[in-house]
Enzyme design. Sequence first.
Site, PDB file in Angstrom:
ATOM      1  N   TRP A 139       0.828  -1.204   0.000  1.00  0.00           N
ATOM      2  CA  TRP A 139       0.000   0.000   0.000  1.00  0.00           C
ATOM      3  C   TRP A 139       0.865   1.258   0.000  1.00  0.00           C
ATOM      4  CZ3 TRP A 139       0.017   3.743   3.839  1.00  0.00           C
ATOM      5  CH2 TRP A 139      -0.925   4.769   3.672  1.00  0.00           C
ATOM      6  N   HIS A 140       2.032   1.189   0.664  1.00  0.00           N
ATOM      7  CA  HIS A 140       2.876   2.375   0.753  1.00  0.00           C
ATOM      8  C   HIS A 140       3.430   2.790  -0.609  1.00  0.00           C
ATOM      9  CE1 HIS A 140       2.778   1.798   5.107  1.00  0.00           C
ATOM     10  NE2 HIS A 140       3.220   3.029   5.217  1.00  0.00           N
ATOM     11  N   GLY A 141       3.640   1.850  -1.478  1.00  0.00           N
ATOM     12  CA  GLY A 141       4.178   2.242  -2.776  1.00  0.00           C
ATOM     13  C   GLY A 141       4.253   1.074  -3.729  1.00  0.00           C
ATOM     14  N   PHE A 171       2.460   8.860  -1.210  1.00  0.00           N
ATOM     15  CA  PHE A 171       1.709   7.621  -1.026  1.00  0.00           C
ATOM     16  C   PHE A 171       0.230   7.861  -1.224  1.00  0.00           C
ATOM     17  CE2 PHE A 171       5.361   6.805   2.043  1.00  0.00           C
ATOM     18  CZ  PHE A 171       6.151   6.308   1.015  1.00  0.00           C
TER      19      PHE A 171
END
Length: 420
Positions: free
Chosen positions: A267-269, A420
């Site tokens: 999810w962060h990247g 993000f």
Amino acid sequence: MHQTEAQRRKKILLGLSITLNLGLLAFFKYANFFVENVNALISTTGGTEIQWTKIALPIGISFYTFQTLTYSVDVYRKVHKPLERVWDYMLYIMMFPQLIAGPIVRFNSIADQIEDREESYNDRLLGFYRFCIGLGKKVLIANVLGEAVASVIGSNPEAVLAIDWNLINTPIAWWCILAYTFQIYFDFSGYSDMAIGIGRMLGFTFPENFDNPYTSRSITEFWRRWHITLGAFMREYLYIPLGGSRVDSKARIYFNLWFVFLMSGLWHGASWNFVLWGAFHGIFLIVERVFLLSLFKKMGKIGNVISLFYCFFVVMMGWVLFFIEDIRAIGRFYRKLFGFDFSVVESPYSTEFFVILFIAIAFAFSTLLRPIKRVHDLVFLGEYNTWQTLVMYVVAISLFVLSVSSIAASSFNPFIYYRF
């Protein structure tokens, strides 16, 4: 979905809503990543790569998606009825103070405030104090540390590819990762403080997002103190639906934990380094559940001290995976950290850097002392009497003036979590 009692129809509507929201996130955030990896596979077979125009990532789309998902799921679960007015819904999903980088606000926690809230002069004053604290964290601490980090590994993911590794020895690498460890904390928690402060000035109460995470004595505890709203979201909307801890075997519990952190990393990247970062934390969570927490407990007071250093060290090593996106560069940085390279090179660090780093460390760990913990809780969570209000007024104005002066004399310096 709220009005129908037919379970099959409700599930279909919920599925459509989740598919639509995650589909937008997948397209804008992960399409480039998917095509790059497919092309990498094709190139190994000598095939023709897919022609693709890179998609620009909309700012804050990850947090926007969280907002929309919690709305659908909370309405489906009948935790809260849907908002009656379209502009109330628009306010919820586009709430500007926290839309870009959190705290993640779940629908059921703020729905009543959207429909009916009270604003007071006291809230506006306390909100302004909190905003100034966050601004000071970002501008006076995180930005200074960020400049030092950028002087070693560059200011963006592409810059790391142009690093002259001969200019980095082991001490420089350790100061760099130590600086990044505190930069990301004061940068992200500073943003959260500013968002909470602006929200309070507008009459909203946003959830807290940090609770002195570097004083944690395990990775499990760390994730209860770091990015608290993300942890709560993952627990409620992914870990529990997977079965959580109410499954038949410990192996399934461990898999659920690891999978949740794998998804948290992704999810962060859209990059493999974030996947590795999530897997890295997931592995330590499992190891702690298997034996490590019990071992620390048996060791008594010595275990308390060792666990504090253990947790900070593991978190710091994890940040290497987080802030360097190129996998080969990650390997080279680890080799610099543990390679005992003491060759003579010019230090990129200034006296100002070491002073700010010392202040950052002092603030991050100061709450281990009970008197300072009480002051901290009063500043962030308490209500002030008259003289405390006057003290906070002086502190807030001072931080505001110093921060604005620093911003006026510096270049553009965005928040880390903006991307993000």
